[in-house]
Design an enzyme around this catalytic site. Sequence first.
Site, short mmCIF file in Angstrom:
data_model
loop_
_atom_site.label_atom_id
_atom_site.label_comp_id
_atom_site.label_asym_id
_atom_site.label_seq_id
_atom_site.Cartn_x
_atom_site.Cartn_y
_atom_site.Cartn_z
N HIS A 291 1.68 4.45 7.07
CA HIS A 291 1.54 5.03 5.73
C HIS A 291 2.04 6.47 5.70
O HIS A 291 2.06 7.15 6.72
CB HIS A 291 0.08 4.95 5.28
CG HIS A 291 -0.39 3.53 5.13
ND1 HIS A 291 -1.03 2.87 6.16
CD2 HIS A 291 -0.29 2.66 4.11
CE1 HIS A 291 -1.31 1.63 5.75
NE2 HIS A 291 -0.87 1.48 4.52
N ASP B 225 -0.57 7.24 10.69
CA ASP B 225 -0.89 5.98 11.39
C ASP B 225 0.40 5.22 11.74
O ASP B 225 0.37 4.04 12.05
CB ASP B 225 -1.82 5.11 10.56
CG ASP B 225 -1.21 4.73 9.21
OD1 ASP B 225 -0.10 5.26 8.86
OD2 ASP B 225 -1.80 3.91 8.48
N SER C 269 0.82 -1.21 0.00
CA SER C 269 0.00 0.00 0.00
C SER C 269 0.86 1.26 0.00
O SER C 269 0.44 2.29 -0.53
CB SER C 269 -0.91 0.00 1.23
OG SER C 269 -0.13 -0.07 2.40
#
Length: 745
Positions: A721, A718, A568
């Site tokens: 990320h 977070d 991601s």
Amino acid sequence: MFVVSKNFRKNCLWSIGLLLMAWIGPKLVAEDNSNPHGTLRQPNIVFIFSDDHALQAIGAYGSQINETPRIDQIARQGMVFDRSFCGNSICGPSRATVLTGKHSHLNGFMRNGDRFYGGQVTFPKLLQSAGYQTAVIGKWHLETNPTGFDHWEILPDQGHYYNPDFIQMDGSRKRFAGYCTDLIGDKSLEWLKNRDPNKPFLLMSQHKAPHRNWSPHPRHFGKHPLGSILPPETLFDDLANRSEMLKESEMSIAEHFYWGHDAKFHGENEFPDHFMSGINNGEYARMTESEKATWDAYYGPENDAFLQKLRAGELTKEQITVWKHGRYMHDYLGCIAAVDENVGRVLDYLDENGLTENTIVVYASDQGFYLGEHGWYDKRWMFEESLGMPFLIRWPEVVKAGTRSEAMIQNIDYAPTFLEAAGITPPAEMQGTSIMPILQSEGTPPNDWRREIYYAFYESEGAHRVPQHDGIRSERYKAIYFPKSDEWNLFDLETDPQEMTSRHDDPDHQTILADLQQRYHALRKKYNVNSAVIPESRWQEKWWQDRFEAKLKQAREEAADLVFIGDSITQGWEGGGREVFEEVFGSVKTMNLGFSGDRTEHVLWRLKRNSLADQKPTAAVIMIGTNNTGHIMQAPTEVADGVREIVDTLRSVTPDTKILLLGVFPRGEQPSDQGRQNNVAINELISKFADGEQVVFLDLADSFINPDGTISREIMPDFLHLTAAGYRLWADGLRSQLQAWNVLK
Ligand code: CA
């Protein structure tokens, strides 16, 4: 211990014997194939292998629905294994395991469609080099040509029942008139007749039958007529009380039976509510005019009578399902009848030529099959019907006639067994164990014989949509793990032999489940199952499949100079990092192969499924592994092995591409965070994969970490990320190396 040392001594004797034979020369070997300790001659091996033959359809296993007199003859004259299992219930993988004695994740053939690496060690190769004549005839299904055989003649892929093509050793395809099962029988006998009678032989006679689409020979039309076979009790299983994953698969007789392919109707699907459309009966297209006429004369009237009732609305859904089951059984059991006859032809040949005593004959099938149990056809699931693998063996010099064994055996055991029988020490890399001691003791296993087997199914992206799962089966229990939903199912095979209710959340079964889980992990360790290096797809997540296909299309259409590979965080260059990306990399042809949530195993699957198409980018940036930490806190050594496999795979696909291997980014707010420390340990290991030329390692951790070791929310909200500011730091960190490679100006 006694057995081990006895075998060890025997193998030593054998090795000396083989060396002597090699030294004395082939002529003497040809004249005398008796073994050095004088009791056993080097046996011939006839391995008769069928495709999808369920234990429920073999007389010797107590079939209630058909008779298999010639297969049963092997049982009467030899031994039947009642607890025989495959390691991965699907065609190609089972075959690769038989050849290599290794589970799928180590022989590399995990799914149909993979390509078998023929350079690896197989038992036919070792037999061949020990003086055996070797042949494989019939279904092969491993994509690459056979290695280790003096003679081979194989079906392309699944092959066909009617007038099949066979691939010849020169690579050409030849079409043969006739019925596939009989042709494989003919070709097997022909090879036996023409072999050198002075050398021991291995013949693998491998039938296509009774694989779907179950097309019997006309001599077996009507042998098991509609209405003659009682469906199993669980034909209308609602799949409740077990993982919801069961409902995802598409192999139900009620819902997924094809109009042409399975039901054998011609023309357009008249009843799409009851039959699937889209696959015709391909066998019919291969028939001669007279074969078509014979076919239609049998199937036509039955089909007409059924369709008339359907058109008149006279049938309930249940009645329709029962009819489908009857058609399925007529066809499936008819195919088996021809296999049984051809087993008989081989047995007769051995008798007539005085070969019976010293020839091992095995009848097995690549896995079991559902004959309506749980409402299913097909295989794949770890439930008993498809986990089971018939195994019958006759060897009059060693095996006492009419015996049965309850020892747990698996297809990893075949290669070591054949090798030991021939006096060859199985190589250490083979994971199975020779069953010779069991054969020699009327079926009683040694005290230290295995009490459980490991199973793993990987092909979740394939036909029938059975999700990936693995598990353990002990003598009484079975525990199945579903990684996608991270859940266990537990079955007590003694009280629930049909596996209708999972006991995983039953308080009375917690100790049993915990014990099985512990043994499952021990098995995975024993078999070297490191999920980080085992390619895995996430095909059942629609967005992932769509992204994979979109990226593949992009790769085919436009060449990229710079490819980003990861999870991601890499995918985020298309989101929060987009503006920075356009500013820094806007003038470069790039491709983003970041997939949110991917672990090393998913990247591996993508690379092995040619996600780069034929691209040869100048450079690739790899950053992967944080989900191996985040999802399962995987050991750094295992994750590092996954990263190494990714680097190696990329290098083999595109050797000239420069690889910028990034340290896994730091995670967690504090330096004491366990995930952070895990990633530091991974980086320590993967930094060693760099050679400074083709592969350069770069750890950007310091760019993201404050002087006190914490990570700020401005960079990672977070603590995993990146924000746009974080992507800016990343881009800056890449610049100088990419400039050095002339990818960036
Ligand atoms: Ca099969």
